[in-house]
Enzyme design. Structure first.
Site, mmCIF file in Angstrom:
data_model
loop_
_atom_site.group_PDB
_atom_site.id
_atom_site.type_symbol
_atom_site.label_atom_id
_atom_site.label_comp_id
_atom_site.label_asym_id
_atom_site.label_seq_id
_atom_site.Cartn_x
_atom_site.Cartn_y
_atom_site.Cartn_z
ATOM 1 N N GLN A 25 -0.741 65.242 22.872
ATOM 2 C CA GLN A 25 0.514 65.014 22.990
ATOM 3 C C GLN A 25 0.582 64.072 22.243
ATOM 4 O OE1 GLN A 25 0.781 62.049 26.352
ATOM 5 N NE2 GLN A 25 2.652 61.959 27.178
ATOM 6 N N ASP A 80 -3.127 62.903 36.961
ATOM 7 C CA ASP A 80 -1.979 63.484 35.542
ATOM 8 C C ASP A 80 -3.265 63.185 33.970
ATOM 9 O OD1 ASP A 80 -0.824 64.505 33.404
ATOM 10 O OD2 ASP A 80 0.792 63.394 33.337
ATOM 11 N N ASP A 111 6.548 67.967 37.221
ATOM 12 C CA ASP A 111 5.871 65.958 37.006
ATOM 13 C C ASP A 111 7.635 64.921 36.282
ATOM 14 O OD1 ASP A 111 4.089 63.870 37.035
ATOM 15 O OD2 ASP A 111 3.257 64.371 35.229
ATOM 16 N N TYR A 146 8.958 61.060 35.794
ATOM 17 C CA TYR A 146 8.826 60.389 34.850
ATOM 18 C C TYR A 146 9.857 58.469 35.471
ATOM 19 C CZ TYR A 146 7.477 58.195 30.488
ATOM 20 O OH TYR A 146 7.755 57.318 28.367
ATOM 21 N N TYR A 150 4.243 66.703 21.142
ATOM 22 C CA TYR A 150 5.215 66.918 21.632
ATOM 23 C C TYR A 150 7.254 66.601 21.879
ATOM 24 C CZ TYR A 150 7.123 61.852 21.078
ATOM 25 O OH TYR A 150 8.022 61.074 20.942
ATOM 26 N N GLU A 178 -1.590 51.598 28.553
ATOM 27 C CA GLU A 178 -0.614 50.756 28.946
ATOM 28 C C GLU A 178 -1.804 49.559 28.953
ATOM 29 O OE1 GLU A 178 2.120 51.413 32.086
ATOM 30 O OE2 GLU A 178 1.025 52.996 31.612
ATOM 31 N N LYS A 195 -1.448 67.989 28.414
ATOM 32 C CA LYS A 195 -1.457 67.388 29.989
ATOM 33 C C LYS A 195 -1.904 68.644 30.775
ATOM 34 C CE LYS A 195 1.601 63.956 30.238
ATOM 35 N NZ LYS A 195 0.621 62.456 30.252
ATOM 36 N N THR A 203 -5.473 68.641 35.904
ATOM 37 C CA THR A 203 -4.404 67.681 37.128
ATOM 38 C C THR A 203 -5.411 67.649 38.092
ATOM 39 O OG1 THR A 203 -2.349 68.197 36.059
ATOM 40 C CG2 THR A 203 -1.803 66.671 38.422
ATOM 41 N N GLU A 215 -0.686 58.267 39.966
ATOM 42 C CA GLU A 215 0.879 59.078 40.564
ATOM 43 C C GLU A 215 0.215 59.295 42.063
ATOM 44 O OE1 GLU A 215 2.264 61.941 37.912
ATOM 45 O OE2 GLU A 215 1.692 61.052 35.753
ATOM 46 N N ARG A 268 9.067 53.175 20.275
ATOM 47 C CA ARG A 268 10.377 52.530 19.311
ATOM 48 C C ARG A 268 10.780 51.197 19.767
ATOM 49 N NH1 ARG A 268 10.905 57.463 22.540
ATOM 50 N NH2 ARG A 268 11.171 55.772 24.334
ATOM 51 N N HIS A 305 6.283 52.010 33.289
ATOM 52 C CA HIS A 305 5.181 53.137 32.589
ATOM 53 C C HIS A 305 6.476 53.370 31.061
ATOM 54 C CE1 HIS A 305 2.760 56.180 30.714
ATOM 55 N NE2 HIS A 305 3.464 57.502 31.359
ATOM 56 N N GLU A 339 -3.922 59.490 34.575
ATOM 57 C CA GLU A 339 -1.938 58.364 35.137
ATOM 58 C C GLU A 339 -2.257 58.775 36.384
ATOM 59 O OE1 GLU A 339 1.309 60.714 33.181
ATOM 60 O OE2 GLU A 339 0.680 59.613 31.460
ATOM 61 N N ARG A 351 -3.659 61.593 24.750
ATOM 62 C CA ARG A 351 -2.913 61.437 23.868
ATOM 63 C C ARG A 351 -2.598 61.368 22.434
ATOM 64 N NH1 ARG A 351 0.290 59.708 28.092
ATOM 65 N NH2 ARG A 351 -1.171 58.256 29.636
ATOM 66 N N THR A 371 3.819 58.172 36.110
ATOM 67 C CA THR A 371 3.547 57.488 36.091
ATOM 68 C C THR A 371 3.410 55.540 36.543
ATOM 69 O OG1 THR A 371 2.224 58.175 34.366
ATOM 70 C CG2 THR A 371 1.272 55.900 35.320
HETATM 71 CA CA CA Z 1 2.314 62.274 34.142
#
Ligand code: CA
Length: 438
Positions: A253, A246, A142, A144, A257, A386, A266, A270, A214, A158, A149, A212, A250, A372
């Site tokens: 994750q 996906d 997968d 990004y 992560y 989001e 994850k 899927t 995708e 951040r 996203h 997600e 959260r 995503t």
């Molecule tokens: Ca993904």
């Protein structure tokens, strides 16, 4: 360069009447492939899987078609491979075979075809087919590639520095889990370890379950270990696309992560749509790939003339949500997001080339997720993370419910379609999953 041929002609009509209804996903210009068996009835319970073509609201059974219909000589090896019930055997035959099959199927399904009377008996309603994954998936990666996203998620983590400095240079990805890929249906809420207010992590059902939006890319040609696929050759290795959800927990994750990336948040599920829409069918919807003027140009190994002139794909994407209560109250699903694959920061060819740039061997039937695909505007987020701004602004649904993350009984449906002047609209079908209790 003209990528279009007689199979893309917008005037082409099929003797399968439902294929000519404007706005349908599967006109004769599409011809997507899926693996299925006829559903229902004890007689069919042991039917082996076979490959079919989507045409209107019907599936053309190519195993029956091989038995009952005369074909041009060059079609027999292709149909033999497909009759074995595995799309991988056919994909491995390469781009020349892909083009031949498309031309042969287009001619056979076109209005006035001599093969029509034979093939009429090989059609079944789509609703009477039970679908399976198109082939065994050896590996799943997968990426990004959705910059909006990456930016929106980065902003939550951040605020001062949402996009990490590598983002515009290297297609970010991780190795996903192939064994838990399915076609949707029931999806069990995962349990896992997550942060808790007490400071000691707790273990339990995810409370921040998400989707997600995708696209999935099917690898149709292998490369040897140690052999890198150039950006010029990459398109010949890509067979087609599906929708891909996906599913993401959260809370699991967020705790797990760092430093190695996604894992159990994850890998529980899927979901992909059953129909593989070929890159040839998508040819009328290719667009130039360009970056904003201030952004760095891709490094030379990720830059090519064709990629610049035709690398991007104009695919409109949608997410629909229907809760258990909406179902009970007879309320229709609500579209909660829409976006376009044109907003991706990396093209399909760049993802494939980058994946092999260290000599890693991809195999026929490998699946690559784009990442995503969110749009730049409000309401175009490809995930609830989001759309609900990390849970701080829940979505309001018809009937008065609110959602920050998915609840048991929620059904998420992804859809996609392509439109362009001078082309007939095609669709990728849909993939739906409904959350089951942990
Ligand atoms: Ca993904």
């Amino acid at each position: 360069m003209n990528l279009l041929d007689a199979t893309h002609d917008p005037r082409l009509r099929s003797w399968v009447e439902s294929a000519n209804v404007p706005g349908g996903d599967f006109p004769i210009q599409n011809l997507p492939l899926a693996r299925f068996r006829p559903a229902g009835g004890l007689l069919h319970a042991e039917e082996p899987l076979r490959v079919g073509v989507g045409i209107g609201d019907r599936v053309l059974d190519l195993k029956l078609g091989l038995q009952l219909c005369p074909w041009a000589d060059e079609m027999y090896p292709l149909l033999d491979a497909l009759a074995s019930g595995d799309l991988a055997a056919f994909m491995a035959m390469g781009p020349r075979a892909w083009k031949l099959l498309r031309a042969g199927l287009s001619a056979a399904l076109a209005e006035g075809s001599d093969q029509g009377p034979f093939l009429e008996t090989c059609l079944l309603p789509r609703a009477q087919a039970t679908f399976a994954l198109p082939c065994r998936i050896g590996d799943y990666t997968d990426f990004y590639a959705g910059i909006h996203h990456a930016h929106a998620v980065g902003l939550q983590l951040r605020p001062d520095n949402p996009l990490l400095p590598n983002y515009k240079w290297v297609p970010i990805g991780y190795h996903g889990r192939a064994s838990s890929i399915g076609l949707g249906g029931p999806v069990r809420r995962p349990c896992g370890q997550m942060r808790s207010a007490s400071g000691t992590p707790r273990f339990g059902p995810s409370q921040r379950l998400d989707f997600e939006l995708e696209l999935g890319l099917w690898v149709g040609q292998a490369n040897e270990l140690g052999e890198c696929v150039s950006i010029q050759a990459a398109e010949d290795h890509l067979f087609g696309m599906t929708l891909l959800n996906d599913w993401s927990a959260r809370d699991i994750q967020a705790w797990e992560y760092l430093p190695l990336g996604p894992f159990l948040g994850k890998s529980f599920a899927t979901s992909v749509s059953p129909w593989v829409v070929t890159m040839e069918a998508l040819a009328p919807f290719r667009r130039p790939f360009a970056r904003p003027a201030d952004d760095p140009a891709p490094l030379p190994y990720l830059d090519g003339e064709f990629n610049r002139s035709h690398g991007a794909l104009d695919i409109h994407l949608e997410v629909w949500l229907r809760t258990e209560r909406m179902r009970q109250e007879g309320l229709a699903a609500m579209r909660i997001s829409h976006s376009n694959a044109l907003d991706a920061y990396w093209t399909a060819a760049q993802l494939l080339t980058h994946h092999t740039s260290n000599g890693c061997n991809l195999q026929v039937g490998d699946l690559l997720g784009t990442g995503t695909l969110s749009g730049p505007a409000a309401g175009q987020g490809g995930s609830l993370l989001e759309l609900s701004h990390g849970g701080r602004q829940p979505l309001v649904l018809p009937g008065g419910e609110a959602r920050s993350f998915l609840e048991d009984g929620d059904t998420v449906t992804l859809r996609a379609s392509c439109q362009a002047p001078g082309a007939v609209r095609i669709g990728l079908g849909q993939v739906s999953g409904t959350i089951q209790p942990a």
